[in-house]
Design a protein around this motif. Structure first.
Motif, PDB file in Angstrom:
ATOM      1  N   VAL A  94       3.512  -0.724   8.088  1.00  0.00           N
ATOM      2  CA  VAL A  94       2.916   0.610   8.078  1.00  0.00           C
ATOM      3  C   VAL A  94       3.456   1.323   6.841  1.00  0.00           C
ATOM      4  O   VAL A  94       4.584   1.831   6.854  1.00  0.00           O
ATOM      5  N   GLN A 108      -1.781   8.252  10.705  1.00  0.00           N
ATOM      6  CA  GLN A 108      -0.568   7.486  10.953  1.00  0.00           C
ATOM      7  C   GLN A 108      -0.773   6.515  12.114  1.00  0.00           C
ATOM      8  O   GLN A 108      -0.380   5.349  12.059  1.00  0.00           O
ATOM      9  N   LYS A 135      -2.981   3.562  11.253  1.00  0.00           N
ATOM     10  CA  LYS A 135      -2.233   2.614  10.426  1.00  0.00           C
ATOM     11  C   LYS A 135      -1.350   1.725  11.307  1.00  0.00           C
ATOM     12  O   LYS A 135      -1.234   0.520  11.067  1.00  0.00           O
ATOM     13  N   VAL A 136      -0.726   2.330  12.302  1.00  0.00           N
ATOM     14  CA  VAL A 136       0.111   1.557  13.220  1.00  0.00           C
ATOM     15  C   VAL A 136      -0.744   0.550  13.990  1.00  0.00           C
ATOM     16  O   VAL A 136      -0.358  -0.613  14.157  1.00  0.00           O
ATOM     17  N   SER A 176      -3.469  -0.855  12.994  1.00  0.00           N
ATOM     18  CA  SER A 176      -3.820  -1.920  12.062  1.00  0.00           C
ATOM     19  C   SER A 176      -2.659  -2.901  11.878  1.00  0.00           C
ATOM     20  O   SER A 176      -2.870  -4.115  11.776  1.00  0.00           O
ATOM     21  N   ALA A 177      -1.431  -2.363  11.869  1.00  0.00           N
ATOM     22  CA  ALA A 177      -0.258  -3.217  11.691  1.00  0.00           C
ATOM     23  C   ALA A 177       0.032  -4.053  12.925  1.00  0.00           C
ATOM     24  O   ALA A 177       0.680  -5.099  12.847  1.00  0.00           O
ATOM     25  N   LEU A 184       7.984  -0.081   9.296  1.00  0.00           N
ATOM     26  CA  LEU A 184       7.287   1.212   9.284  1.00  0.00           C
ATOM     27  C   LEU A 184       7.995   2.179   8.339  1.00  0.00           C
ATOM     28  O   LEU A 184       9.191   2.439   8.480  1.00  0.00           O
ATOM     29  N   PRO A 208       7.006   6.549   9.826  1.00  0.00           N
ATOM     30  CA  PRO A 208       5.874   6.454  10.756  1.00  0.00           C
ATOM     31  C   PRO A 208       5.563   7.739  11.513  1.00  0.00           C
ATOM     32  O   PRO A 208       4.459   7.891  12.015  1.00  0.00           O
TER      33      PRO A 208
END
Length: 304
Positions: free
Chosen positions: A79, A137, A140-141, A143-144, A154, A157
């Motif tokens: 992230v 945010q 994005k998490v 996606s990770a 991260l 984060p």
């Protein structure tokens, strides 16, 4: 479970040294990566993820180099701190993109699961351009996480998240740690790091300043006094008795209701107080270390 190891790692850009001779061994659980702006945290995370090659030294996961290693990339979720995303995509499309890049077996199912984890289902079909900072945010998490990585990295984060979102994210990180994953995250919200990660790695001006439990780090800093707040039945008498011991550097009244004491040796002071109080007929109501918070340790290390 995975071990992340940095050995003699340095990274420079021309004449600018971003990271200088850093050694770290990070195992399963949650590790907080701390340092002031420009300390090299983002550079370190990028090298851990294999996105950035070290100028010297090695970064490995379970003995395998992270840089240019596709099999390792599939075990890492990153992230990044950057807010720039593919704003023309919806949240679902963005997470699904990473699922496809990671060749997830059931990408649709994995995408829905990851989005549900970060509580973004209601906004999943909206374009990212309409998202708030906190929503970006969280996506994005997601996606990770879509490929179920063993190692999660991260960078700041919690930026932009409201208190409820932060608590939820802290709970997720704790849950992942309990599953045996290796988690490293940087944050300027020190009190939250203190709640989530007892293990800390501190970086100052590109150098590795400290490693370990934040309270243990503080106790090892023998060049600075330990600070305490003491409440007793006779603070003035207690101060006089404590100052007679060479390990006590100073004592002063705090608002007439407590005593602030500075002492060199944590262990010796813990023995000294009850001994002196008993000899002087004094009752101790409270004895609290006042400089063992993560914020205090971080401040000491940065300003040393």
């Amino acid at each position: 479970m995975s071990d992340l190891v940095l050995t003699d790692v340095s990274r420079w850009y021309g004449n600018v040294v971003a990271v200088n001779d850093v050694n770290m061994h990070i195992g399963p659980g949650i590790t907080g990566l701390l340092g002031p702006n420009g300390a090299g945290k983002s550079t370190l995370l990028s090298m851990m993820a294999g996105l950035l090659p070290p100028s010297s030294g090695t970064v490995t996961i379970d003995g395998q180099p992270t840089r240019g290693n596709i099999a390792i990339y599939q075990r890492i979720g990153l992230v990044p701190v950057q807010e720039s995303l593919y704003d023309f995509l919806t949240g679902t499309q963005f997470v699904r993109l990473n699922a496809d890049l990671q060749r997830v077996a059931e990408p649709d199912k994995a995408t829905r699961f990851a989005i549900d984890l970060v509580e973004m289902s209601d906004a999943a079909d909206r374009k990212i351009s309409t998202y708030s900072k906190g929503m970006k945010q969280r996506i994005k998490v997601a996606s990770a996480l879509v490929h179920n990585p063993e190692v999660l990295l991260l960078d700041e984060p919690f930026n932009g998240m409201d208190p409820i979102q932060r608590r939820h994210m802290m709970g997720l990180l704790t849950q992942f740690a309990e599953q045996g994953r290796t988690i490293v995250f940087s944050s300027h919200i020190l009190e939250e790091v203190e709640q989530v990660a007892r293990q800390v790695e501190v970086v100052v001006a590109g150098r590795h300043a400290a490693s370990g439990d934040f309270a243990a780090i503080r106790r090892l800093m023998t060049d600075r006094p330990n600070q305490y707040l003491v409440r007793s039945s006779d603070d003035r008498k207690l101060a006089t008795l404590l100052l007679a011991d060479p390990s006590v550097r100073g004592a002063r009244m705090r608002g007439g209701t407590a005593l602030e004491v500075e002492a060199d040796d944590f262990g010796a002071f813990a023995v000294l107080v009850p001994k002196v109080a008993r000899a002087g007929g004094i009752r101790i109501f409270e004895l609290t270390p006042t400089d063992e918070s993560l914020e205090s340790v971080f401040s000491y290390l940065v300003n040393s």
